[in-house]
Structures are given as structure tokens and as C-alpha cells.
Scaffold this active site. Sequence first.
Site, PDB file in Angstrom:
ATOM      1  N   PHE A 177       5.999  13.432  41.792  1.00  0.00           N
ATOM      2  CA  PHE A 177       5.307  15.046  41.293  1.00  0.00           C
ATOM      3  C   PHE A 177       4.597  14.976  42.640  1.00  0.00           C
ATOM      4  CE2 PHE A 177       2.173  12.361  38.692  1.00  0.00           C
ATOM      5  CZ  PHE A 177       1.570  13.299  39.548  1.00  0.00           C
ATOM      6  N   CYS A 178       4.202  16.713  42.370  1.00  0.00           N
ATOM      7  CA  CYS A 178       2.613  17.486  43.743  1.00  0.00           C
ATOM      8  C   CYS A 178       2.794  18.242  43.307  1.00  0.00           C
ATOM      9  CB  CYS A 178       3.591  17.272  45.050  1.00  0.00           C
ATOM     10  SG  CYS A 178       5.523  17.895  44.628  1.00  0.00           S
ATOM     11  N   THR A 179       1.630  19.539  43.903  1.00  0.00           N
ATOM     12  CA  THR A 179       1.911  20.484  43.920  1.00  0.00           C
ATOM     13  C   THR A 179       3.078  21.392  43.144  1.00  0.00           C
ATOM     14  OG1 THR A 179      -0.557  20.052  44.810  1.00  0.00           O
ATOM     15  CG2 THR A 179       0.076  22.722  44.082  1.00  0.00           C
ATOM     16  N   ILE A 206       3.686  20.770  40.075  1.00  0.00           N
ATOM     17  CA  ILE A 206       2.881  20.860  39.414  1.00  0.00           C
ATOM     18  C   ILE A 206       2.133  22.802  38.582  1.00  0.00           C
ATOM     19  CG2 ILE A 206       0.400  20.747  38.709  1.00  0.00           C
ATOM     20  CD1 ILE A 206       0.651  18.266  40.598  1.00  0.00           C
TER      21      ILE A 206
END
Length: 312
Positions: A177-179, A206
Site C-alpha cells: 500500500f501507499c498514499t 490509504i
Amino acid sequence: MEKYVVAALYQFTSLPDFENHQKPLQKACDDNHVMGTLLLAAEGINGTIAGSRTGIDAVLTYIKTQIPGCDTLDHKESFAVEKPFYRMKVRLKREIVTMGVEGIDPNEIVGDYIEPEDWNEIISDPDVILIDTRNDYEVSIGTFKGAIDPETQTFREFPDWVRKNPDITKDKKIAMFCTGGIRCEKASAFMKKEGFDTVYHLKGGILKYLENMPEESSLWDGECFVFDQRVSVGHGLALGDYDMCHACRHPIDEKEKASSYFIAGVSCPKCYDNQSPTQKKRFAERQKQIDIARVRGEEHLGQKKTGRQKAG
């Protein structure tokens, strides 16, 4: 009242003539009083912009209709009371998110997208290795429970971290996952190229998870760093509690701001010992000019840089 619409967006698409889109896109943003940063490269577009509802809608329509392959562009919205950006810049780059590995194209191969509503089930599987693909300063204020922190300072370090980590083997199920989702698209494409069979990544990142997932059901712990003047957001994309050290550009909380090492605009506990006397003097003078401009109700150039490339 929330005055500004903030739109985070990206699209991987083939743009061999991406340079030709820079000036028209800049004009579309300027004409609609939209500010922020957009990156253009041969692999697509990435960035975050803010403005009025009408202005944001107009720019998004321009991107979808005038930039090839962006007709299905998906973006994530949040809102801000204060102006998140102070200028608009369309930049040309080699990559819209810099990994530095040749031949990685999410349009050709990519991991399995997981909707935010299904993410909890995936990462609760004990056989899944959960990896936070963001950098150390982002992870420091919030991440998913049980996630591995690669402790990278830039996304360029991620491929070597994967290759050298003995626990990240190709027979494992990987979730990342990332922003906003863009780094995970590229990271999952990289891992598929490396021979990993089962690779999941959080669709929309996210930000989409925090927007859609009720806090009582959430597995997110902390706040999410964002690349604008808000610094961080929480569940429901509400404004977070973090500020930013304008010397080292790291997020800082109220405890750190209460430290004797915190001097507004000059230093914080993270960077106090790393600043030379010359740097501290220069930062202090910059802060003085910012304070003077604020009293006059003006903007100062020293306020205008968030100090980090847009990512997601």
C-alpha cells in the site's frame, strides 16, 4: 467552511509526446485558478491540485478529454479550509513516480487491485506479508497494523530492499500500500517482473481507505502524510494533527514542537544537530520574512514549497 477541493490523481498511460502537453495543461490550471503540482512523463501523469469546485472540475475535464489515455482517470478528493498550495507548476519528468528501474510498465503487468472494503480481509491473512511502500518520514506518523516498514528514504531504494530482504521470497503472498496508489502500481509491476506470483495492492491507496472505511472497522493506526500544506489527514480525510518542520520537511507533533530543539522555521528534534550555524541563520532570516509577510496579510516565497516531490 471547507473552501478548497483537493484532488490527488494519477494515470499510467503512454505519452511519447508528453512535453507537448505541458503548456496547455499549465494554461488550463491557471485559467481556472487551480494550484498544486502535476508531473508529466512518457508513462503518464501524477500530482495533486487544489481549487474551487468549479476550477477542479474544469481541470479534471481537460485532463480526461485532452490527454490521451486519461478518459478513465480516477482521482481522490479531500477538502481544506486553508489554501493547500500557493502556486501551480506542471513539470516534465523521466518518471511520474521515480523508481529508477528500466522496463517497469503497469500498463503491461501489475498486481491484483484490492478494493478498500476488502483490504482488511486480505491483510488479516497470516500468510500475507504486508509492506508499506512509502518512505520513512511518512511511515513515522501512521501505517497499517502489522505492516513492514522498509525504512527507505526514497522510492528508488525499494527495489534493492526487496532483492536483499531474505524474508521477501517469491513463494509468499505480498500485499502493498501507499498514499494514493501510484507507488503500489509501480511496485507491484516491479515485483511481478521479479517473479512474485501473488501480489496485491490497495486500490486508491490509504486515502481511499480512510475515506471509505468506518473508523471503528479500520486497521489503520495513526495519520496519513500528504504532500501539501495540510501535512496529514485522518479517517474521513479530516485534517490531521501534524505540522511540518520547514527546515528538514519532516512531520512533527505537538510534543516535538514543545521541545527546546524546536525553533519555528529553523529546526526540530529531528534535525537540530544536523543544521550548521550558517543554515540556522539562513532559516531564521527566512522565518522572519515569513512572519512579517503574515502580519501584512501577504504570502511569502518561503511558505510556498512543501519540499517533497508529489507521490502517492
